[in-house]
Design an enzyme around this catalytic site. Sequence first.
Site, short mmCIF file in Angstrom:
data_model
loop_
_atom_site.label_atom_id
_atom_site.label_comp_id
_atom_site.label_asym_id
_atom_site.label_seq_id
_atom_site.Cartn_x
_atom_site.Cartn_y
_atom_site.Cartn_z
N ALA A 50 58.07 93.54 46.42
CA ALA A 50 56.74 93.46 47.04
C ALA A 50 56.25 92.02 47.32
O ALA A 50 55.86 91.71 48.44
CB ALA A 50 55.74 94.23 46.17
N GLN A 193 69.55 97.95 42.98
CA GLN A 193 68.86 96.66 42.82
C GLN A 193 69.00 96.14 41.39
O GLN A 193 68.91 94.94 41.15
CB GLN A 193 67.37 96.81 43.16
CG GLN A 193 67.06 96.97 44.64
CD GLN A 193 66.99 98.41 45.06
OE1 GLN A 193 67.65 99.28 44.47
NE2 GLN A 193 66.22 98.70 46.09
N ASP A 234 54.90 98.01 43.46
CA ASP A 234 54.75 97.81 44.91
C ASP A 234 53.31 97.99 45.34
O ASP A 234 52.87 97.39 46.33
CB ASP A 234 55.67 98.76 45.66
CG ASP A 234 57.11 98.29 45.50
OD1 ASP A 234 57.72 98.60 44.46
OD2 ASP A 234 57.59 97.55 46.38
O1 MRU Z 1 62.89 98.95 47.70
P1 MRU Z 1 62.65 97.63 47.03
O2 MRU Z 1 63.91 96.99 46.52
O3 MRU Z 1 61.84 96.70 47.89
O4 MRU Z 1 61.77 97.99 45.77
C1 MRU Z 1 61.32 96.93 44.95
C2 MRU Z 1 60.63 97.36 43.73
O5 MRU Z 1 60.35 98.52 43.50
C3 MRU Z 1 60.20 96.26 42.79
O6 MRU Z 1 60.23 96.70 41.47
C4 MRU Z 1 58.78 95.81 43.14
O7 MRU Z 1 58.64 95.54 44.49
C5 MRU Z 1 58.38 94.61 42.36
S1 MRU Z 1 59.26 93.15 42.92
C6 MRU Z 1 58.75 91.82 42.04
#
Ligand code: MRU
Length: 337
Positions: A50, A193, A234
């Site tokens: 995010a 991830q 997010d």
């Molecule tokens: O689909 P993504 O990889 O963008 O999802 C990211 C997440 O869910 C993270 O945990 C969140 O954005 C926090 S990032 C500091």
Amino acid sequence: MLIPFKAIDWRDNKIILLDQTLIPASEEYVAYDCVEPLIEAIQRLVVRGAPALGVAGAFGVVIVLDEAHRKNWSHDQREKALDALGNARPTAVNLGWAVEKIRKLISLGRDAVLEGAYQLAAEDKQSCIDMGNIGADWFIKTLGEKPLTFLTHCNTGSLGTTGTGTALGVIREMHNRRLVKEVYVDETRPLLQGSRLTAWELMKSNIPYRIEADGAAAMAILSGRIDAALIGADRIAKNGDSANKIGSLSVALACHAAGIPFLVVAPESSVDRSLETGSEIHIEFRSDEELTYFKGVQVAPIGAKTFNPAFDITPAKYISAVITELGAYEISMGETL
Ligand code: MRU
């Protein structure tokens, strides 16, 4: 703390993104000076997380301005491009928030817009330091000053921010204070991830970790291996309900059952006070292929239907504290965001 890579940079009037789809196999940087490929990169998760999406959106406004100038776009074309950029992914509030914040500067000229994007990135970096300290202090206050074993889900580090990270920023700060025994890293299906990105960051920072399948998290927690879990967010609704990577809710429920802390760590820019509860958060659903293929190999029957939400929502009652750069909010104890 020196971070030996940059998820996002601005050089020669281009956004430079470290292509996160290729990590850990290779570290490749791609330059963008047009909005369409930038949007495609955001949707393909070349840049993700995010806060990082917010910074990409902020510099993306400069890209739109420059492209509009080069290609003689009408006002309407430019506005449509900015809307498309802000809506490239729906769940992380930071992206739309940053695009709206920076586009307000357009009337002041391109220099002001670029300066605004730099400032937003600098604030993001500072917020990571503040969250790291607040989170580490919270753990010491709550669990005592002793080395802990953490569990985390998805990637919330320097790849998802322009600083040390959100949840991973707290883990880094605990490590600085010699208070990390080990980090259990959820693999984070379907796009990994955790095992690809978080493990890579922890390896680079010499923080002890082990990877587990997402399905192992509840067992790790209930068998007493974990002292606390912490994740990013997010989008956080006004009541503290928090959207984060799919699988976060299962971790929260297991922590609740085990009676151990479950923390959400995210900057104020991820808090959306226009939404009363998490049920109003728009959840991104992604393609069938993310589940039916693995690296191009078919792993499910042709035509299999899927259920592939990219995020889930953890109700505030399962969250021990929400950590932002402004403080630790113990919402389940009656505090408000
Ligand atoms: O689909 P993504 O990889 O963008 O999802 C990211 C997440 O869910 C993270 O945990 C969140 O954005 C926090 S990032 C500091």
